[in-house]
Structure formats: structure tokens, C-alpha cells
Design an enzyme around this catalytic site. Structure first.
Site, PDB file in Angstrom:
ATOM      1  N   TYR B 101     -11.579   5.052 -17.674  1.00 23.57           N
ATOM      2  CA  TYR B 101     -10.765   4.049 -16.981  1.00 23.57           C
ATOM      3  C   TYR B 101     -11.290   2.676 -17.350  1.00 23.57           C
ATOM      4  CZ  TYR B 101      -8.984   1.100 -13.221  1.00 23.57           C
ATOM      5  OH  TYR B 101      -8.378   0.088 -12.517  1.00 23.57           O
ATOM      6  N   GLU B 189      -4.630  -2.832 -16.948  1.00 20.93           N
ATOM      7  CA  GLU B 189      -5.308  -1.586 -16.601  1.00 20.93           C
ATOM      8  C   GLU B 189      -4.948  -0.514 -17.623  1.00 20.93           C
ATOM      9  OE1 GLU B 189      -5.817   0.496 -12.358  1.00 20.93           O
ATOM     10  OE2 GLU B 189      -3.883   0.937 -13.256  1.00 20.93           O
TER      11      GLU B 189
END
Lengths: 292, 383, 292, 383
Positions: B101, B189
Site C-alpha cells: 500500500y 493512493e
């Protein structure tokens, strides 16, 4: 006393000849504020309502030595105006402008030193009733007194001020810190100033959804503050992920919701009202307790 | 402004972040053509501006090209969290080794960019934050210095990445920070960021939110605004310069100032009602703006009553009243409208209103009373 | 006492496993310096001469809490190493690295706050005889004493230290501020520290062509300093416009020439020697006057 | 590293600064061709890395193309402040209205970029600074923020520029700052910066000095280094990694450390001699480096004696002596060499030298004695 602006304020208006600049300069003058200079590049040498206009802050400082500025320039130029004020040693800067890009504000915030206070952007400014009006707030609804008000909102603040005034509860200073995600001064810094202001006997804090500044303020109030605080949070009905008018008013779960903020403030022992009129009621209670 | 996955990925690619090859399709046939062009197994992914599309069945991996048409047919038109799927991204496959992530966001409290990285990707980062907070590495950036090489090292060493992966992730991070600054994003993101068996680091998904206030200097991004997907009510309000959010209740709400309107919504809820919208008409609300705002609110068929809450500060209340009267004259509204006027010259305003308006307009002096009245009217009582 | 480095110095070596880093770490350890950590990305977990190596300053600080750093990384990475040290709250940073780009240094200088001291780059470092050696200077030629030395040069400083030591005149601290155009700390800041150091009774200032730091220092000495100063300037024979070894040693007329500097120092009442050995003679004179 | 006018202008144009059209020529014929190509009156300008070429006759304005060949013939090969003119810039004409001055430099004291602007251009800025300091506007830039719009306004308003000129100068300034940062210059100077009758703002000359330490990340600029123009002695020294500056005297000087060598030069001058060069052999001077350094110094036919001054700190003096002995063995130098060795293990070093070297090597214990000896030897005495 009062905080941030008072009789010693000498004000320069950045963007004095725009529509907003002109309109509010008149109102600030009417409220007795010492507006000593205005800035509009290319209009140096002219004046507006008796206030001399300069091309640059450098010239304005040299000729009129202001200590405070209020900014009405367009959003694209706001950061530049803040840098200009900071580099000219203006120590209190209120940026009224709405829509300043967030990345511009991150740069400004990283450049800010402790000896300068930036209020806003996207804020109504600062008003100390009877002393100085460095804001777009309607000075007519204020009366001098000992309640400090600090808020992320504009009209909601007026609503609450009005409720206070109708109960004959005067205000020391009202500070609109602004509704954007990144602002120069957060609740805590203003609360600190109210805490050491001998005139302020109670503080009203008006928060809303987005971020967690209210929680941080709550911790400060609980741990560091003697002056009683009454709080109000707007936005309980705001849906997740939607920007509610103010660029910074967006609930995205966690600490950013009105519930979370309200609960945190209650936990911190802060009286939290559910409506603007209840704010005034709670303040009246606090003051009568304090007085007795 | 949120970007679709495929739009975000296009931007990221411009800044050197690698993604899988993908083609956008608005029909099952286009999806099949895309899959044929890509060859091999593909993923068919619903393009919506909301999370949880995987759980909702909005992502289908298809091994054989034949299945793509059917997959796209199932996904297109699907409703995911209230959003209708209008297109799918058909994306080539990859041999994934690890899911990580990576995000960069504007941190409101620190007032600077914050990088979050975790070796546990592909899941909700908030769940990771709760379950294993140590698995998340945080790095704050000074926007005046930008991302410094030592900060990249801090991140990759803290995350205990192996040397090769560290190098690849470091490169993606450099590129992603460039993208974050270059597009003036408030969030970029990548979840998951994957390492593949052949040693590449790829962005498998993208979530990009750009700062609306900066769009004036990013024409290419502003053009991506998806007018089709926007609610027609919200779109019309935006064109009229109103701050407007559509909600699901039956009390239409107008007011001046975002904080006051939020507070008015709360008052309606406290009175037992449900707001149908948030509508901030702004400071200098003239007849035209008020008229357009009322019209938009009334367009919503669920609206049973309207609450118009004005605190006159700089805008004098009598002027607002004049605007409202003139707006009501122009419109032919049959909805009950509760008007609460307070502030500078409120008395005159209320009087003017009483003299000039029809029987479906009610005036109240306080916000709470006005909210109660509007709720009562929406619920069919009080006339 | 001494300034900048002493018995309380706990040192981290940035770039400990390079040729220079290894060599000088040994020498600094030999001189009794508390070298608590070294940094080389990728070599965390190893050690060198008993000094633990870390991948990042963050790890080094967490484990060993150093207060001072010395930098031996290549020029292209030097600014990054300085930022890493600053951001990890290292308060005294000596950058030995030569050839750091000037634009990198402008960025570093603009980022530096008052609570941190950067010495260099392109400097020999700082040495307090008998206490700590955070430098590439040969500690063998030093003896403890009460003469402070501040210099833009390396070997020229050793020459002068040697002359002092041969006359049994010991040193409190020797600071090589570096030979580049932009350095972290100028003469004046070091002179200020020597001025308040009770151990330092005389200061030797070694300047050279380029810039006007010597003139500014001269003014400071004349107006603010009680401790006597002996100066020496190198580069009288340097032709205009040529860089004489040090990137910052370039005479381009005006204040940047050795003559101009020397004259300015004389005008400021500072004893200015014409050779390294005369420096030592003048210091001996000053100390005997002070002693008497 | 200083750039020639035409090189500097090429860089400035890349950053959007306008210049006149110009063509470089290395022969009179090329110059004529260039003038024909440009048409109209042209200026033929000597390309040298020194000021004062105008006064030296290095710039000629030629109205008719016929005169260009002759003008170029006169300028090419000319000696201007010791520099031989190897090429000329043939530049189109312009109708000049005003001459201004604009520069950005690294300010050592402020440690940031400093912009200087003056409406009095085309003359030496130091003369302007002396005669009318008020005519110079100074603006310091925070390198972390870059040049801000308000600073451009401060400059143009302080200089009392008219609105049109202010706009043009502001644009040039923006571009020039980009160039300053982009090329990592220590100086970019445009003198004169001119406004033309048709409203353009042009760089009529350029002086660009880039930071040698940054060249590793500016390959395109590093390639501009003019090996032909460099003195062969200096060029050879540079290749050997020595810090070397050629001077006009007869005492060759070597030493370790820039400050010590400068001081040694001064000592020679104090002893009545004239240094032939500055040569810093650096810290770890091995036999090879010393040998090459001695060789380069000896190449200079004016050199009558050599002074080798070493203060051994970290490099032990006995090791340096070993290097020197081995270098002397390799070379066949007939010049007298005065060696002064001091510092760590100096005694051993001196002894080693005494045992191993020939009669043209002299040792002295102090720098001043060594300088005196070298001067004496250069002047033909003392053997």
C-alpha cells in the site's frame, strides 16, 4: 485587552481596490479601525476613502508602518500576498480569500514562523468590538464584553454572536479561523491567546465536520485551560465524503464526523450545545457561575 | 474532485508510475475487443468513484476472452453505493508476488504531505491501521524541500523491504510525489501496489483526489470532470454557483453561509425531519440566485417543504427579503416555504415578506422554530 | 569548556564505511572521541571498530542518541545527509565533504534554524584537544590550551597550530569553517562562541581571498569582542578571477582580495600577521600581555 | 566555469529569454556567410571569457555585409586580456530604445540568490554602484520559495518601469531565474538588457558562470567546457586531478592544501620572488601525483626553481618524502628544488630525502626560509 486586533492595530488592506476590498475597507473604517494603507499594484499614489494606496507592501511599510494586514486578493494570488506580508514583517495577517489552493497553503504553512500569525484563508477575519474590525463580519451585531469566540464558520458565527448580544452578553474578540483544510492558525493557538487575555472570561468554540482540530482543541482545553469553554459543532447530518460548502468541511469517517467531535469535546468536559441558541444559554450559565 | 481509476492511472503514468495495460470500454462489445487486443486473462473493473466495488461484484477476472463480454454485461449498469457503472476498465493480467500500500495525502494537522506505506496492501488501510499499526510507515514531507532521498531510505528500511523491492518502491515513491505535487492532489493512493514475479512494481489500482481550488491552473485535469455521472440537481447548482449537496430527505434547505446551512440541517434533524439537500446561496444572494436555488430544490420530487434560513450580516435582511419576494413572483411554487430572517434589518425584512407573499410562505423568528415548522409541513401537518 | 565539541560530544559518522569515513573514524576514536554510531544505508546491523552501523539516522538516533554528526558522504549526497541530520535533531553537524553544489548549499542554508550549527562543507571539522576530535585534523599536533582557532583552510591551519604548539601555546578548540562560497557557519558565529568561552583567551582567525566574511568578522571583533584576536590572510599573490583550490577562494576585486581584507582587519584594530609563524609570535605576545 | 557569450545565450534561450539572432564563425568567410544569412547590419563580436572586449576593439558593428569579412579578420586572433579570440558571434541588429542591467548571483553573505537590476545598463555595474547606488534595485530570493510574483513587482515598481516594460522585464526575470536554478549558475548576467522600439526585451550580451561542483548533474553544460582555450599546463593539471593555476613568475610552487599553497605563494612574494604557479597536490600525495605535478610545473619554461612545501598532518611526512624521492627518480629534472617538510614524522622525512636525492634538491625547515632559498635560486644565486 482583546486578542490579535485592538486599538493598536494599524491595518494595511491587500487588494483594496477590488469590489470586496473597497466594500469592507469602508466598513472597517466605519468601525473605527486604523486603516493606514492599501495595496493595489499599479494604483500606487491614489487613495481610497482617504487611505493611501501603494504598489507594493514594501512601499506601504516604509510610509505607514502597519502591523496587521487583511487580504482580499483573488485566490490565485493569495499565497503571494501572504508571502509579501510575511516578508515585510507584518505580524498579523487575515486572509479572507476563499478557494486558495491547498498546495499553496502547505507551502505558506511551512514558511510561517512563530513570530507571525496567519488567520485564514477562507475566513471572516478578526473583530474586537469597539476596538478594531479586521474582518468581513457585521460589526453592528457585536457588543464589547468578555466572551471570546473562535469559529471555522462565518454566518454561523454571526448567528451565535447575535444570540449572545440579544442576551446582553458582550464579546472580547471574535476570530474566524477559516473553513479550509489547511489554515494558518488552528483552534488551539487562539484558545491559548484567550486563556491569557484577562478580559476574556468564557470562550465559545464553533466547530464543524472535517479534520480533527476540535479534538486537539478539546485536549488542550482539558489539560491546559482555566477559562471555561462552550462548544458547538455543525454538520451532524452531513453525508460521508461530501464537501459541505467549506473546502475543509468533509466528513470521511473516524474523527472527522460531528458525532466524533462532539463526543470528544464532552469527554474533555466541555459544555457542548446542540444549537446556536443553546450556546448562548450555556455561556450565560457559565458567566453567572463565574460571577457568583 | 475524485478521478476514476483509469483517469488516475493515466496521470500516474505521465509521472512514470507503471501500471498494467488497460483499455476503457462502455459496452460489452468494446470490452471484448479490448480483451482481444490485450490478449491473455484480463480483469474487468467497474469504474466508480466509491470504494467496495470488489465486494459488490464490480471486478471480475476472466481467464478466457470469451467470458469478457458476459462479465462486462453484468458490471455495466450495476449500482455500486448509489453509483451507476457507466464504463469498465479492461486490464491485462500480471503475476503478482506481493501486495503493498502506498499513498500521499495532505495532512491537515501537520499542514504538509504525509506518505503512508505498508507491506500489507490490497486491504483497507484503516483496517491495517487498527489491526497492525506497526505495519504502516509514515513519513511527513516538508513541501518546501520536497521528498528527500533520505526519507525514501527511511521508508524502505523501516518497512524492511529487500534491496531490489526497496529500489523499485523508492522509484515509484519519487514518481508518485512528483504526481502529487504536479497535479496538486489532496490524495494519491495506490492500493495495491504490487511487485510482480518478473521484478516490476506496478500500481494495480489508483485513487486520485485533486484539489478543486487548484483546477484553474490544471486545465487538463479540470476537463476530466465527469458531468454525466454528476447528479443533475448538483450539476445545475454548480453551474449557478451554489454550494449544493443532494440528500435523501424531504425538507429542502436554503441558507447563507456553509456553517449556518449545516447547522440548519442539524436543526431539521433535531426536529424529527430529514433534509433533502444542503444549499448555500452565499453572501450577496440576489433575486436571481435565490430564484435559481429555490427552483433547483423544488426540482427534487421528494421535497415536501422548504426552509429558507438567512442570517443577515453584511447583506441586509430587507434586501434578502426583496430578493426572495421577487424570486417567488417569478416562480410558481406550490410547496410550503418557511422563511426565517434574522440579523441586520430583520424586522423590515419580515414585514416586507408578510406584505408581499402568498399563503404558502410562513415566517418564523428563530432557527429552531423554523425547522420545526418546516418538518411539520413536510409531514403533512400545520397548514 | 571549549566550543562545539567536548567530552559531552556523542558522535555519529554519516558515511562511516567509505574510505575516508573508515580512516577518520579510527583516528577520531584514537583521540578519545565518543563515536556512538555510524550510518551507511544497507550496512545496518554491522559495526566498524566496535561502532554500530545503522541504515538511517532515524535508527541511529533511536538507538544511540548522538548530539553531533560528521559527514563523509560523496558531494552529490551531502545536502541530503545534512537534511537527514537536521531533521533528526542533530544540533552540531560537520560536513567534511568537498565539492557540494552551491545551489544545494543555498537550500540547506535557508532551511537551517538557529538551534543547529552546520560547520562546512569542504572543511576539516572541529577539534578540542584532549576532549573530542570531530575532524580530519591531525590531533597529534594539538595540545590543550586557551587559544581558539577559526579558519577557512585545512593544512594552513595545521601549519599555524604547529607553530603554536612548538611554542607550547595550547588550543581550546580549532574550527575549520570551510573553503566554499556558501558554508553553514561564518567566522562571526564562531567568534561569538569563543568570546563566551571562559577557556579561550585569544583567538586566531585565518582567512583567505573571496567574499567578505573577514571584513564582517573584523567589524564584530571591533564592536563586540573582548577576547583579543590575531588574524592572518592568505592569497595576496592570487590573480583576479581564478579559483585558488578552495571553491570559495576567488578574488574578484573589491572586498574579496587579500589586501582589502587585511587592511579592513588592521583598521578594525586586529593584529594581522604576514606569515604563519608571525601568527604564533603575535599570539605569544597577546598571551603574555594578558597574563601580565 | 564561465561560458562564452554565445553559449550563455543558447542556454538563456532554452529558458525563454529572447536574444538577437546570431551565428558563430571561426573564419572571416564563415562570418561573411553568417552576415548574408542574417541580412542587414550586423555586429561582429569576439568570443572571450573576459570583460572589456568592446574597449579592446573586439566588437565591430558593420552596416554592409561586405565589411564583415574584414571586421572578422581583424577580431579573430586578437589578444584580449591574454585571451586569443578563436571565434566571433555574428549577430543581427536591433533598434534599441533603452539599455538596462539584470543579473542573478549567489550572494555568499546572505547565502541566497541576489537579483540586481538597473535602468542604467551597458556600463559596468560596479561603476553604477559607485556613481548612483540608488539606480540599482536589489532583491534577495529564498531558494526554497523561488522568485515570487510580489518580488518581481517590487523590482519593477522600485525601478519605476513603465507598465509595458515592467511586464516584459518581469517575464525575462522569471525566465532568468529559471535558468539560474536550472543550470545551477553562480552568476547569470545580462548587460545590457534592452527594450527595442518594437517593444521587445532582449538580452544583448550574456555572462553565465556555472558552479563547477554541480557539473556532474549537467552533462550538457559540462560538454561546453572549452578545452582548446584552456592553458595546456592548466588542462594537464586538471586531468591529473591537481588544483592548478598558472601565473607569470619564475618560482614553481607545489604544496598540500589550498590555504597552505596560497600562503606559500605569499611567502615567495615576500621574499622578493614571483610565483610561476599555484599547485595543490592535495592530501594523499603519492609518487605518481607528485611526479606529474613536478612535471607540469617544469613544463613552464619560465620556471627557474621549484618550491615544494608540505605540512604533514594525516599524510605522514616520511611517506610524502618517499613519494618525492620516487618521483625525482622517475624524472630527469635539472631545476633546483627546495623542499620544506614539516609536521608528523618530519624528521624522518627530511632524513630520507637527504640520503636519497641529488644535489639539485635543497631542504629547509621553515616556510619562510624555503621561500627565500627558492627565490634566491630562481634569481641565479645560492647554488
Amino acid at each position: 485587552m482583546a486578542i490579535l486586533v485592538d486599538d493598536d492595530t494599524s491595518l494595511v488592506v491587500q487588494g483594496i481596490t477590488g469590489q470586496q476590498g473597497r466594500f469592507h475597507t469602508e466598513r472597517m473604517l466605519e468601525a473605527g479601525t486604523h486603516v493606514v494603507a492599501g495595496i493595489t499594484p499599479g494604483k500606487g499614489g491614489q487613495d481610497y476613502e482617504g487611505v493611501p494606496i501603494f504598489n507594493t507592501m514594501e512601499e506601504a511599510v516604509k510610509e505607514t508602518d502597519p502591523n496587521t494586514s487583511v487580504i482580499f486578493v483573488p485566490a490565485a494570488l493569495a499565497a503571494d500576498a501572504i508571502f509579501e506580508a510575511l516578508d515585510s514583517n507584518i505580524r498579523i495577517i487575515c486572509c479572507i480569500t476563499e478557494g486558495v489552493p491547498v498546495h499553496d497553503m502547505m507551502r505558506v504553512a511551512s514558511y510561517l514562523r512563530e513570530d507571525a500569525t496567519l488567520i485564514g484563508p477562507n475566513c471572516p477575519g478578526v473583530l474586537s468590538p469597539g476596538k478594531a474590525n479586521v474582518s468581513i463580519m457585521p460589526s453592528e451585531i457585536f457588543i464589547p464584553g468578555n466572551v471570546g469566540v473562535v469559529s471555522r464558520s462565518g454566518t454561523l458565527t454571526y448567528e451565535i454572536i447575535d444570540e449572545l448580544t440579544q442576551r446582553d452578553i458582550g464579546q472580547s474578540t471574535a476570530v474566524g479561523i477559516g473553513g479550509d483544510a489547511i489554515i494558518g492558525t488552528d483552534f488551539i493557538e487562539i484558545l491559548k491567546k484567550f486563556e491569557v487575555d484577562p478580559e476574556t472570561e468564557c470562550v465559545v468554540m464553533i466547530g464543524e465536520i472535517g479534520g480533527n482540530a476540535e479534538q486537539l482543541a478539546g485536549e488542550y482545553v482539558q489539560n491546559e485551560m482555566q477559562t471555561p469553554v462552550v462548544a458547538y459543532i455543525a454538520g451532524f447530518t452531513a453525508p460521508e465524503g461530501k464537501t459541505m460548502g467549506h473546502a475543509g468541511a468533509i466528513a470521511s469517517g473516524g474523527e472527522s464526523t460531528a458525532e466524533a467531535k462532539s463526543e470528544a469535546l464532552e469527554r474533555a468536559g466541555i459544555r457542548t450545545a446542540t444549537s446556536p441558541s443553546e450556546v448562548a444559554e450555556l455561556v450565560a450559565e457559565v458567566l453567572s457561575i463565574t460571577a457568583s | 474532485m475524485d478521478l476514476y481509476e483509469y483517469q488516475g492511472k493515466e496521470l500516474l503514468r505521465e509521472y512514470g508510475v507503471e501500471t498494467l495495460e488497460g483499455i476503457i470500454a462502455t459496452s460489452p462489445e468494446e470490452a471484448r475487443d479490448a480483451a482481444e487486443q490485450l490478449g491473455g486473462p484480463v480483469a474487468v473493473k467497474a469504474q466508480v468513484l466509491t470504494g467496495g466495488r470488489g465486494k459488490a461484484g464490480g471486478i471480475k477476472v476472466v481467464e478466457e476472452t470469451e467470458g469478457v463480454e458476459e462479465a462486462a454485461r453484468q458490471i455495466l449498469g450495476m449500482d455500486i453505493n448509489g453509483q451507476k457503472v457507466q464504463c469498465v476498465l479492461v486490464e491485462a493480467g500480471a503475476q503478482i508476488e506481493n501486495e503493498m500500500y502506498l499513498s500521499i495525502m495532505v495532512d491537515r494537522t501537520a499542514k504538509k504531505p504525509l506518505i503512508l506505506f505498508s507491506t500489507e496492501g490490497g486491504v483497507d488501510i484503516e483496517d491495517v491501521a487498527e489491526d497492525s499499526p506497526d505495519a504502516i510507515v509514515k513519513v511527513y514531507i516538508n513541501p518546501l524541500l520536497g521528498l528527500l532521498p533520505y526519507q525514501v531510505r527511511e521508508l524502505t528500511f523501516s518497512a524492511r523491504l529487500e534491496s531490489d523491492t526497496a529500489k523499485g518502491v523508492g522509484q515509484v515513491l519519487d514518481n508518485l510525489y512528483e504526481a502529487f505535487v504536479g497535479t496538486e492532489a489532496s490524495l494519491v493512493e495506490i492500493n495495491p501496489l504490487v511487485s510482480t514475479k518478473d521484478g516490476r512494481i506496478l500500481a494495480l489500482d489508483s485513487k486520485v483526489t485533486v484539489d478543486d481550488s487548484s483546477l484553474f491552473r490544471h486545465e487538463n485535469i479540470a476537463e476530466l470532470r465527469d458531468v454525466e455521472a454528476a447528479d443533475p440537481e448538483e450539476q445545475r447548482a454548480q453551474e449557478a454557483g451554489l454550494q449544493y449537496v443532494k440528500l435523501s430527505g424531504d425538507v429542502g434547505i436554503l441558507g447563507n453561509g456553509a456553517g449556518l446551512v449545516m447547522s440548519t440541517l442539524d436543526a431539521v434533524a433535531q426536529a424529527g425531519g430529514e433534509p433533502a439537500n444542503f444549499c448555500d446561496v452565499g453572501g450577496g444572494a440576489d433575486a436571481e440566485t435565490i430564484s435559481e436555488a429555490l427552483n433547483i430544490v423544488a426540482t427534487n420530487e421528494h421535497v415536501k417543504s422548504v426552509l429558507f434560513n438567512i442570517f443577515g450580516g453584511i447583506t441586509r435582511v430587507d434586501e434578502v427579503a426583496r430578493g426572495l419576494i421577487s424570486a417567488l413572483e417569478q416562480l410558481d411554487l406550490h410547496l410550503p416555504i418557511v422563511v426565517r430572517l434574522e440579523g441586520t434589518n430583520a424586522e423590515e425584512g419580515r414585514q416586507k415578506l408578510a406584505e408581499n407573499t402568498s399563503e404558502n410562505v410562513y415566517t418564523e423568528e428563530t432557527m429552531l422554530d423554523a425547522a420545526k415548522k418546516a418538518v411539520q409541513l413536510a409531514q403533512g401537518g400545520g397548514r
